[in-house]
Design a protein around this motif. Structure first.
Motif, short mmCIF file in Angstrom:
data_model
loop_
_atom_site.label_atom_id
_atom_site.label_comp_id
_atom_site.label_asym_id
_atom_site.label_seq_id
_atom_site.Cartn_x
_atom_site.Cartn_y
_atom_site.Cartn_z
N ASN A 186 -27.47 -86.31 4.26
CA ASN A 186 -26.58 -85.52 4.37
C ASN A 186 -26.67 -84.41 3.64
N GLU A 187 -27.63 -84.79 2.37
CA GLU A 187 -27.76 -84.46 0.90
C GLU A 187 -29.04 -83.72 1.03
N SER A 188 -29.75 -84.16 1.67
CA SER A 188 -31.56 -83.41 1.58
C SER A 188 -32.04 -83.29 3.40
N VAL A 189 -30.81 -83.51 3.97
CA VAL A 189 -31.36 -83.35 5.64
C VAL A 189 -30.88 -82.24 5.87
N MET A 190 -29.09 -82.85 6.45
CA MET A 190 -28.03 -82.32 7.25
C MET A 190 -27.70 -80.47 6.12
N GLU A 191 -26.90 -81.06 4.54
CA GLU A 191 -27.28 -79.63 4.15
C GLU A 191 -28.02 -78.78 3.92
N PRO A 192 -29.38 -79.01 3.79
CA PRO A 192 -29.91 -78.07 3.63
C PRO A 192 -30.35 -76.96 4.95
N LEU A 193 -30.56 -77.81 6.14
CA LEU A 193 -30.69 -77.25 7.36
C LEU A 193 -29.85 -77.07 8.31
N MET A 194 -27.97 -76.57 7.45
CA MET A 194 -26.92 -75.90 7.82
C MET A 194 -26.92 -74.61 6.92
N SER A 195 -27.44 -75.09 5.68
CA SER A 195 -26.97 -74.21 4.52
C SER A 195 -28.48 -73.35 4.08
N VAL A 221 -36.48 -79.19 4.62
CA VAL A 221 -36.04 -80.59 4.58
C VAL A 221 -37.06 -80.78 3.42
N SER A 222 -35.98 -81.18 2.43
CA SER A 222 -36.04 -81.83 0.94
C SER A 222 -36.33 -83.52 0.99
N ILE A 223 -37.40 -84.16 1.80
CA ILE A 223 -37.04 -85.58 1.80
C ILE A 223 -38.75 -85.31 1.58
N LEU A 231 -35.44 -94.11 10.27
CA LEU A 231 -35.79 -92.52 10.17
C LEU A 231 -34.98 -91.85 10.38
N CYS A 232 -35.10 -90.71 10.57
CA CYS A 232 -33.63 -89.95 11.32
C CYS A 232 -34.85 -88.49 12.06
N VAL A 233 -34.45 -88.15 13.68
CA VAL A 233 -34.91 -87.95 13.98
C VAL A 233 -34.50 -86.28 13.77
N ILE A 234 -35.01 -85.19 13.68
CA ILE A 234 -34.99 -83.54 13.53
C ILE A 234 -35.21 -82.36 15.40
N MET A 235 -34.99 -82.52 15.98
CA MET A 235 -35.41 -81.61 16.50
C MET A 235 -34.30 -80.82 16.96
N ALA A 236 -35.01 -79.01 17.83
CA ALA A 236 -34.55 -77.96 17.43
C ALA A 236 -35.00 -77.59 19.15
N ASP A 237 -33.70 -77.20 19.56
CA ASP A 237 -34.47 -76.05 20.74
C ASP A 237 -34.90 -75.49 21.08
N SER A 247 -38.62 -76.00 20.99
CA SER A 247 -40.21 -77.06 20.58
C SER A 247 -40.50 -77.94 21.34
N ALA A 248 -41.24 -78.39 21.69
CA ALA A 248 -41.58 -79.95 22.49
C ALA A 248 -42.33 -80.63 21.47
N ALA A 249 -41.39 -80.50 20.44
CA ALA A 249 -42.09 -81.58 19.48
C ALA A 249 -40.65 -81.92 18.03
N ALA A 250 -40.20 -82.87 17.11
CA ALA A 250 -39.82 -83.28 16.54
C ALA A 250 -40.01 -83.90 15.03
N LEU A 251 -38.97 -83.50 14.33
CA LEU A 251 -39.82 -84.02 13.29
C LEU A 251 -39.05 -85.24 12.42
N THR A 252 -39.77 -85.82 11.79
CA THR A 252 -39.15 -87.89 12.13
C THR A 252 -39.27 -87.35 9.73
N ALA A 253 -37.80 -87.93 9.37
CA ALA A 253 -37.82 -87.98 7.97
C ALA A 253 -36.96 -89.12 7.63
N ASP A 254 -38.38 -89.59 5.96
CA ASP A 254 -38.02 -91.84 6.06
C ASP A 254 -36.15 -90.96 4.88
N VAL A 255 -34.94 -91.55 5.60
CA VAL A 255 -34.43 -92.09 4.91
C VAL A 255 -34.11 -93.01 5.35
#
Length: 515
Positions: free
Chosen positions: A63-72, A95-97, A117-123, A125-133
């Motif tokens: 919530n604090e390092s992935v979702m909140e930065p992406l949304m705000s 992303v602050s991870i 880990l969590c996976v971050i994907m964007a419409d 983009s044929a790739a994704a990000l992984t963040a160690d949570v």
């Protein structure tokens, strides 16, 4: 080096909804898969999705390092990039991870999700990000349960391999401590870590550990015992050829001697190789207290091990074949005790030993609240009742009890378990051939021990095949003072054999009496 089964590579689709649906289907619609889709101020024209498995991640970090930065947060003007470089911009500016990677395959995403880990994907983009949570509920570091000491560190390994590695890092604060993480198991994809000290451990042994791990092909690895049976030199032997421990200080000491450690995620036991027969008689506490006391206690362990193997066999041989070797008074006393006993000495001993093994196993498996009661009932009620009923003699009860106590002296459980099995073989040979059977059993055991290897190192080193410059007495039977232990075990073929420059005692500091 990464040990895992090579799988198919399925590239991501530019469509976010297609990727999310594919991941959901691969997990069979599992309810613990969390998929959060939203539009971010960082990329207002794109829909973004965060995917993770509930229970194995730290929700607060998500919530604090992935979702909140992406949304705000918004990207700086110079960093806002459309198209394929959008994810790179999010990784760099939003992303602050600490650990964020770019992946391009569906199989990678599935593996990272199950790793916590969590996976971050964007419409688009044929790739994704992984963040160690990685997180979730885990057992905290506590006192070792099976290898306790009076003096020394009071913390033990847990089931998280990363936590275990950090415990070693806190002891050995050197860049020479190399850690290589591998994955073994087609279904479990268990993390297996190999640790060694570069410049001290023999490179040939390190490569051999990697080779044996690479040859493992199994559905799953649930505990370090799986790995131990795959990589040990000899399968059909009662003697362990790998040392295991749940103590970080024991593993750190083994690394400083030039050994290689193997840790398995999900197991609090670390494996160490190569090892020798005499290593199993050394306790961590030997090196934390005075050398003379440690030497005395170590000699007691060797004697107790011999007693736990030979004592019942000697009793059977003497009472069955060699009564003339006993003093007359003792012979009369034993004969009076055995008067009315319906079984010969061998059957009597086997009956008592098997009864004790059943009681031992029952005490281990029963709940802790009633486990001690099983021991009391077995030791007092059954033992005394068996003597009064004339089933066994009082002398046999004493022999079996002292043998069991001697077995508990061993600091390593797997070596103690070995003596429990060998004891029965000695008893049978003594019941059939007397002292000659015991002599033959000892001879065959020594020949077998001399033939064993642990990653190429003779199991009976430094006693066999021959003493080295270090000699068999220094830190094998006698624990010398630390200032006199200059060399590491030379049977490990070390490139850096010296612990310290010389074996001279440092001069004592003289303090002034001036005020």
């Amino acid at each position: 080096m990464n040990i895992q089964n090579a799988g198919e590579f399925t590239p991501f689709s530019p469509s976010l909804h297609a990727n999310v649906e594919t991941i959901r289907n691969r997990f069979g619609g599992s309810t613990d898969i969390v998929i959060r889709m939203f539009r971010s101020d960082a990329a207002p024209d794109r829909e973004v999705a965060i995917i993770y498995i509930d229970g194995i991640v730290d929700s607060e970090t998500v919530n604090e390092s992935v979702m909140e930065p992406l949304m705000s947060m918004k990207l700086p003007p110079h960093a806002y990039v459309k198209g394929a470089k959008l994810l790179e911009a999010l990784r760099s500016c939003v992303v602050s991870i600490g650990s964020v990677q770019v992946i391009e395959g569906l199989e990678q995403a599935l593996q990272y999700l199950t790793d916590g880990l969590c996976v971050i994907m964007a419409d688009g983009s044929a790739a994704a990000l992984t963040a160690d949570v990685n997180g979730g509920e885990q057992r905290s570091v506590t006192i070792p349960q099976t290898q306790t000491v009076i003096r020394g560190p009071q913390h033990g390994f847990v089931e998280n391999v990363r936590t275990n590695i950090s415990l070693i890092r806190r002891i050995i604060r050197s860049s020479d401590l190399h850690v290589q993480m591998h994955k073994i198991g087609r279904q479990t994809h268990t993390n297996v870590a190999v640790l060694y000290l570069h410049g001290i451990a023999d490179e040939g042994i390190v490569k051999e550990v990697y080779r044996r791990l690479a040859d493992i092909d199994i559905d799953g690895v649930l505990e370090s015992g799986y790995i131990e049976e795959f990589i040990q030199d000899e399968t059909f032997t009662l003697f362990p050829t790998l040392l295991n421990s749940e103590r970080p200080d024991t593993v750190a000491a083994a690394l400083l001697e030039g050994r290689v450690a193997v840790m398995v995620d999900g197991s609090p036991m670390a494996l160490m190789a190569p090892t020798t027969f005499f290593t199993f008689f050394q306790s961590p506490e030997d090196y934390y207290q005075r050398f003379d006391i440690a030497t005395f206690v170590r000699m007691i362990r060797y004697g107790a091990y011999v007693i736990s193997i030979v004592l019942p066999a000697l009793y059977i041989a003497v009472t069955t074949f060699h009564q003339e070797m006993l003093p007359t008074t003792l012979l009369i006393s034993l004969s009076a005790q055995r008067e009315g006993i319906p079984f010969p000495g061998l059957v009597e001993a086997l009956l008592m030993e098997l009864t004790f093994e059943v009681l031992r196993e029952a005490g281990l498996r029963m709940p802790r609240a009633i486990g001690p009661a099983i021991s009391i009932v077995g030791a007092l009620v059954l033992g005394q009742s068996a003597v009064q009923a004339g089933i066994v003699s009082a002398g046999m009860v004493i022999i079996v009890s002292f043998t069991a106590i001697s077995n508990f002296v061993m600091p390593e459980f797997n070596m103690a378990a070995t003596s429990r099995i060998i004891r029965f073989l000695f008893m049978i040979m003594a019941g059939m051939f007397g002292f000659f059977g015991i002599f033959i059993s000892v001879l065959f055991m020594l020949i077998h021990l001399a033939s064993l290897r642990s990653f190429g190192v003779p199991y009976m080193s430094p006693m066999a095949p021959g003493p080295t410059k270090q000699g068999p007495w220094r830190d094998v039977f006698i624990r010398m003072p630390w200032w006199a232990i200059v060399l590491r075990p030379l049977d490990l073929n070390l490139r850096n054999p010296k612990r310290r420059p010389n074996g001279k005692k440092p001069p004592a500091q003289r303090h002034s009496d001036k005020a």
